[in-house]
Design a protein around this motif. Structure first.
Motif, mmCIF file in Angstrom:
data_model
loop_
_atom_site.group_PDB
_atom_site.id
_atom_site.type_symbol
_atom_site.label_atom_id
_atom_site.label_comp_id
_atom_site.label_asym_id
_atom_site.label_seq_id
_atom_site.Cartn_x
_atom_site.Cartn_y
_atom_site.Cartn_z
ATOM 1 N N LEU A 59 0.846 -1.194 0.000
ATOM 2 C CA LEU A 59 0.000 0.000 0.000
ATOM 3 C C LEU A 59 0.884 1.248 0.000
ATOM 4 O O LEU A 59 0.711 2.171 -0.812
ATOM 5 C CB LEU A 59 -0.910 -0.042 1.227
ATOM 6 N N GLU A 60 1.857 1.249 0.904
ATOM 7 C CA GLU A 60 2.763 2.403 0.961
ATOM 8 C C GLU A 60 3.591 2.518 -0.314
ATOM 9 O O GLU A 60 3.823 3.611 -0.821
ATOM 10 C CB GLU A 60 3.679 2.262 2.185
ATOM 11 N N MET A 61 4.033 1.382 -0.855
ATOM 12 C CA MET A 61 4.807 1.446 -2.092
ATOM 13 C C MET A 61 3.939 1.967 -3.237
ATOM 14 O O MET A 61 4.429 2.648 -4.138
ATOM 15 C CB MET A 61 5.380 0.075 -2.452
ATOM 16 N N GLU B 60 3.994 5.633 -2.942
ATOM 17 C CA GLU B 60 5.262 6.188 -3.411
ATOM 18 C C GLU B 60 5.380 6.087 -4.926
ATOM 19 O O GLU B 60 5.874 6.994 -5.581
ATOM 20 C CB GLU B 60 6.442 5.462 -2.753
#
Ligand SMILES: Nc1ncnc2c1ncn2[C@@H]1O[C@H](COP(=O)(O)O)[C@@H](O)[C@H]1O
Ligand SMILES: Nc1ncnc2c1ncn2[C@@H]1O[C@H](COP(=O)(O)O)[C@@H](O)[C@H]1O
Ligand SMILES: Nc1ncnc2c1ncn2[C@@H]1O[C@H](COP(=O)(O)O)[C@@H](O)[C@H]1O
Ligand code: NA
Ligand code: NA
Ligand code: NA
Lengths: 107, 336, 107, 336, 107, 336
Positions: free
Chosen positions: F224-226, F229
Motif C-alpha cells: 500500500l505504501e509502495m 510512493e
C-alpha cells in the motif's frame, strides 16, 4: 575565502493540514526548494500534541531572494486573513552556494 | 450489570489506563507515529472484514443501510448545530465545525462496541461496517454548508468583515468537496472494503491472522493511546465551559437514540446490529472531520471540537454510552 | 508592504526529559506559544542517538517580546547552574503578525 | 553446554547480529520510534501475562515476592554505590546515578532469560514477573537518597558550590518521588498487570495471539535494536575506563548471586524461578532509571551510566550471564 | 544580566545518507557538539518525501567559534564541488553559556 | 487469465489502492517510519525463512544459485548501461547509477511474486531466497566501476573538470566497497538468514506466528505504501522523458527473460523457481542501491533512478511483469 551571500530565510509554523497549500505557494513564488520539519507545540490555536493525525504541526523553511520573498509574505498574510493560524518569521542568513537559490524548482 | 461487564473488557480497561496515567501526571507517552500506525491497521482490518461481508450481502439491505447512513450523516450535524447555537456559547462557525464531528463516526468507539458485543456473545449484522465507511463524507459536506451559510449571515451583519470570507468559501468549495471524498481515512476504509469484496477468498484467508487474530491486541494499544489523548484533552474541559460539555454528553445520547431507532425500525436489525447503529449515531469523528474542518473552517477554534470529540464524547461513549445504547436496543429490538 | 516587526527567538536544545519543565517555564514567562522539534546530537553530555526513550533531544523554539525574554533566560541559566546540559541561543527575527506574540497562552 | 545453547536462541542471535552490525560499521539502523514501540508492546504483554498469573497467585507467596523485590531494589544500589566509590574513578553523584541502575531491572534481559528457559523446557514460577514491575521504583528512590547524601557531603567540603544544589535537591524531592512511581514504564507494566488480573478471562483469551504468539518475534526485533545500541555504546568503553568496565561486569555477578540466593533460600523457587530472580538481581535498567537520574541528578554524566548499563552489563548478561545464573540456580535449587 | 555572546550557527540541509560523513567533519573541526533533525523537502535534487529510507533529509545545526567555522565551510564547499546537494547557511546567534562551545567533543 | 488472477491478490490490490489514492490526490499518507518498519520486518522474515531452507539445502545447488546470482548482478547493470547510453538521454554517470539498480533486486516485487505463486498453489525452490540476499552487493560494485570508468572518460574530454572527481573516486573506493557489503539491508537479510540456518529449530518454530502467519498482512501494508510512493514518482515520468520510461519498461523484460533462462537452463528449477529467478532479473532495487549511489555517484540525479525504479519498473513488475515471467517460465520449464 567563501563568498557568503546574504539571503532571507522565511519560517512558517502551522498545522500540517496546510502542507499541500503551503508547498504550492512556495513553488508558485519561484523558490529553489523548501524544507519541512515535523513539529508540535501550542499557541492561540490550542495544543498541538503531535500524537494524532489531527494535531501535528509542521515547520517550513524557505530560503529565497528578497524580491520573491515579498510575494510569499503576501500569500501568507492572506492565509492569516482567512483565519488560519500561522506563525511566520523572517531571518537573515548568509548562504554558501548562492546561485542555487535563484533557480526555481522544475517539478 | 452490562455496564459493569463493559468495564472488564481489556480494550476499555486500556482506555482507562491511559486516562488515569494522564490524570496522575505520569510521563507515559506513545511515540508520535504509533497512534497513526494503529489507526491505519484498524481501518484496513475493519475495511477488509466489511468487504468480505459486503460480497455476501443482500443488495436491498445493503442499499438501505447506505441510504440510512447518508441520512444520519446529514441529519445529526443539523441537530447538533441547532443545539449548539441554542447554548449561545459559540458562534455559528464554531457550531458548524463542532456539529460536523457528530454526524461522523469514531472508529475506536465502534470497535469497542464490537468488543463489547463479542465479550457477551451477542451476534450482529455486518451492514453497520459499511455504514461506518459511508458516514464520514456527508458529515463533512453538511459541516461546510453550515459554515458557508453562517459566513453569509455574518457578512450581512458585519459586511466589512464578511466579504473576504465568503469569497474564500466559494473559491475553494470544489477543493473541499473533493477533500471530503478523498480524505485519507475514507479512501483507506472504502478501498480496503473493495479489496475484501473482490479479492480471491483463499488469499483473504491468508490475511486472517493479521486482520483478525491480533486485532484485539492492536485495539487495546490504540485505546491506551486514545485514553492518554482523552486525558490530555479532558483537562481542557474547564476552558470550553459547562454548556459545551453538557452538549458533548447530551449529543451522543440523542444521536445514539436516533441510531437505535433507525437500526431497529428502519433497518430491522437484531439487538447487536441495532446497538452498533446506535453507536454510529452517538460517536463523533476524530480522524477525518477535524482536518477537514481545520482546512475549510479555519475561523473555528480547534480546541472546541477536539476537546468535545476526544475529551468528552469519546470517553463517555466508551465507558457508559455503549452499554446504554445496548440497553436501548434490547428494549426495542429485543422485544420483537 | 508587510510590517515585519523585530522579535527575539530563543532556541533551547537539551534532553527531552526536561520537556515538561521547559514548557512550564515558557508558560510562566508569558509566551504566546512554543514549538518543539525532536532532535538528536552530541555534546558535553555525550551522544544522544535519538533511538531510545532515554537518549533523545528536543529543540524548543520560543518567540517572545524582549522584556519577557530576559526572565526566560534567567530561568534557563538557573537550570544550567543546577547541572542540566542546555544549549541556548537567541536570534533576531522579524515576525509577520506581531500582535499574536504579545498574548500569553490561556491554557 | 547450556551457555552454548543459549547462543542458539534466536533472540540472543539477533542481539549478536545488531552488535556485530555496529562493529563492522554497517549503516543498519532502526527508525527512531521502533525501539519505543517494541518496548511498549513488550511491557504490555508481560504485564498482561503477569496479571493473569497474579490473579491465580497464592497471596502469601505474592507478598513475599513483593517484599523481596523491594529489598533487592534497596540493597543492590547501596552495594553498587560502595563498590563504585571504592574504584575512586567517579565522584559520589556519578556513583549514585550508576548504582541506581543496578537496583532496577532490564526487561530485555529478563525476557531473554525466559526465552532461554523456554528453549530448554525449564518450568518457572510467575512471581518474578511481579517482582520485575516492583523493582523500578525503589531503585530510583535509593539513587535519589544517595545523591542527596552525596550533595550534603560535597556541600560540607566545598560549601560555596554546594548550597544551591542541596537547595535544589530539597525543592523538587516531592516531584521526584512522584516521578519514581508514575514513571511511564512502571505505569504501563503495573497497569497491564492489573488489567490482566481483573479482565474478563474469555476476553483475555482473544488477546493471546497478540500477547503470546507473536511475542518471540517482537522480542527478536527488540534485541536486534538493543544489539545496535549496545554496539554503539560499547565503543565508548575506553572512555569510561577499565575500572568502571570491571564494575559493569562484576556487579551483575554479585547481583545475580544475591538474586539466586533470594530466589532459592528466601522464596523457595524452582531452578527456573530462581534463575529469574538471579536475572532480576543481575540486570540493570535502561528504561525507567536513566530518565529519572537525568532529571534528578543532572550533575552525573549520562555517558557513564548508559555505557555501563547498555554497553557492558546488558551484553554480558544476555550472552554469558543468564547461563551462569542458571548454573548457580541449578547448584542450589537443583539439589533440593 | 546575561552575557549573551555572539557565535555563528551553521545549518546544513541534505540527504541523510551523508550523516556519518558530516558528523565526522564537524568533529574534526573541533565543534563542541552538533544537533540533527529529520527533514524532508525538495530542491534541485528532486523531491525528498521522507517516507522511504532513500529519500529522507537531515538538517544539521552546529554552533562554533568563527575561527573554526571557516574550515568547516571549506569542507562543505568541497562536498558541493564533488556533486553533493547541500543547502548551507550561516546565521548570527547569541549564546548563553559561551565557554561550552569552545571545548571540542571528546568522543 | 493468470494476469487477471494476479490482480486479485490482496497484496497487488493494496498496491493499486495506494497508487490510485495518489492519482485522485487523496491526502492518504503513511507516517514516515511505517515503510521502514515494514521493510525491516519483511527482510527479517524472508531472511529467517531463507536460512531455514539454507540449512536443508544441497550444497552443490546452493553454490550454483549463489554463483548465478553473482553473475546476474554483474551482467545486468552492464546491459542496462549500454542501453541507457544508447538512448542518448543521460550522461554516463546517470547511466551508471540507474544501471546499478537493475542488477539488484526489489524485495517487494519478489514477495509479490511469492504471493502470486502461493495464490495459484505453485511450488517453488527456496534457492531464489538466497539469491535475493546475494544480488545487492555486486550490482553496487559494478555501478561504482561503471561510474569510475565514466569519470575517467569525462576527465579525458574535459580535463579541467574531471580531475577532482577522479581523485575523489579513488579516495573513497575502499569505503564504498565496504559500504556495498555492510549495507544495512544486506546485513539484515544475510544476518537473518544465518540465524535461521543455525538457530535451534524448536525455537525457530516459536517465531512462526510472527514471521509467517502475519506476513501477508504486513506485505499488504507495505505494498500500500509502495503504491503511494510509486504514484508520487509516477507523476514525474514526464520529466524523465519517454526514452527513459521506455527503458524502465524494456529493461525488466530483458532482465526477466535472462532470469528465466538462467532459472530453467542453468539451475534446472521448476516453473515456480524459474519464475522467481525471472523476477530477480527483472526487478530493480529501491532499498540498498539508491543510498549507495547517492553516496558514491553524487553527480547522478536521484530523480532519474528513483522515478524509474519506483515509479515505472516497480508498478510494471507488480501488475503485469510477474504474470509474464510466469508465462515465460511455463513455456520453458513447464515443457520439460
Ligand atoms: N510564541 C511562539 N513561539 C514559538 N512558536 C509559536 C509561538 N506561538 C505559536 N507558535 C507555534 O505556531 C503554532 C500556531 O500558533 P497559533 O497561530 O498561535 O495557534 C503553534 O502550534 C506553535 O507551534
Ligand atoms: N556546538 C553545538 N552545536 C549545535 N548543537 C549543540 C552544540 N553543542 C551541543 N549541542 C546540542 O545540545 C545538546 C546538549 O549539549 P551539551 O550541553 O553539550 O551536552 C547536544 O546533545 C546537542 O544536540
Ligand atoms: N530554497 C530552499 N529553501 C529551503 N530549503 C531548501 C531550499 N533549496 C533546497 N532546500 C533543501 O535542501 C535540500 C537539498 O537541496 P538541493 O541541493 O537543491 O537538492 C532539499 O531537499 C531541501 O530540503
Ligand atoms: Na455520529
Ligand atoms: Na538489578
Ligand atoms: Na534485477
Amino acid at each position: 575565502m567563501h563568498r557568503l551571500v546574504p539571503e532571507k530565510l522565511v519560517t512558517v509554523i502551522t498545522t500540517d493540514v496546510l502542507e499541500q497549500r503551503l508547498v504550492a505557494l512556495v513553488r508558485r513564488r519561484g523558490a529553489s526548494g523548501y524544507t519541512l520539519l515535523r513539529a508540535r507545540g501550542a499557541g492561540s490555536d490550542g495544543l498541538q500534541s503531535g500524537n494524532l493525525e489531527i494535531d501535528t504541526n509542521l515547520l517550513l523553511k524557505v530560503i529565497l531572494p528578497p524580491d520573491r520573498m515579498s510575494g510569499l509574505l503576501d500569500d501568507l498574510n492572506a492565509l492569516i486573513g482567512q483565519g488560519y493560524h500561522l506563525t511566520v518569521f523572517v531571518s537573515d542568513v548568509a548562504v554558501l552556494n548562492h546561485e542555487k537559490f535563484e533557480r526555481p524548482m522544475t517539478t | 450489570m452490562s455496564a459493569f461487564s463493559n468495564l472488564l473488557i481489556p480494550a476499555v480497561l486500556f482506555f482507562a489506563l491511559g486516562f488515569v496515567a494522564r490524570l496522575i501526571k505520569s510521563d507515559l507517552r506513545f511515540p508520535p507515529d504509533l497512534a497513526k500506525i494503529l489507526s491505519i491497521y484498524l481501518l484496513v482490518s475493519i475495511g477488509l472484514h466489511g468487504g468480505v461481508e459486503l460480497a455476501k450481502a443482500d443488495l436491498g439491505e445493503a442499499v438501505a443501510a447506505v441510504v440510512w447512513a447518508l441520512l444520519l450523516g446529514l441529519l445529526l450535524p443539523i441537530i447538533g448545530f441547532g443545539l449548539l447555537l441554542a447554548t449561545r456559547r459559540v458562534g455559528p462557525l464554531d457550531a458548524a465545525a463542532i456539529a460536523a464531528h457528530y454526524g461522523s463516526v469514531s472508529a475506536g468507539t465502534f470497535l469497542t462496541a464490537i468488543a463489547f458485543l463479542g465479550s457477551q456473545g451477542i451476534e450482529y449484522e455486518r451492514y453497520p461496517l459499511i455504514m461506518l465507511a459511508i458516514m464520514e463524507s456527508p458529515a463533512i459536506v453538511v459541516g461546510l454548508l453550515l459554515a458557508s451559510w453562517s459566513r453569509g449571515r455574518i457578512a450581512k451583519t458585519a459586511p466589512e468583515r464578511g466579504t473576504p470570507r465568503a469569497d474564500h468559501g466559494n473559491g475553494h468549495l470544489g477543493d473541499i468537496l473533493r477533500e471530503a471524498f478523498t480524505n485519507g481515512s475514507v479512501v483507506l476504509l472504502i478501498g480496503s472494503m473493495l479489496i475484501g469484496a473482490i479479492a480471491n477468498p483463499k488469499a483473504m484467508e491468508s490475511l486472517h491472522p493479521f486482520t483478525t487474530d491480533i486485532f484485539m491486541g492492536m485495539l487495546c494499544l490504540f485505546l491506551l493511546e486514545m485514553g492518554l489523548e482523552a486525558g490530555r484533552r479532558f483537562a481542557d474541559f474547564r476552558r470550553v465551559g459547562w454548556a459545551l460539555v453538557t452538549f458533548g454528553l447530551a449529543m451522543p445520547l440523542i444521536g445514539g437514540a436516533i441510531g437505535v431507532l433507525v437500526g431497529d425500525l428502519m433497518l430491522g436489525f437484531s439487538v447487536g446490529g441495532t446497538t452498533l447503529v446506535g453507536v454510529l449515531g452517538a460517536s463523533a469523528s476524530y480522524i477525518a472531520v477535524p482536518p477537514a474542518m481545520r482546512l475549510a473552517v479555519p475561523e473555528a477554534n480547534p480546541s472546541f471540537y477536539l476537546t468535545l470529540s476526544l475529551g468528552v464524547t469519546f470517553p463517555f461513549n466508551v465507558v457508559v454510552g455503549i452499554p446504554i445504547y445496548h440497553q436501548l436496543a434490547q428494549m426495542l429490538a429485543g422485544g420483537a
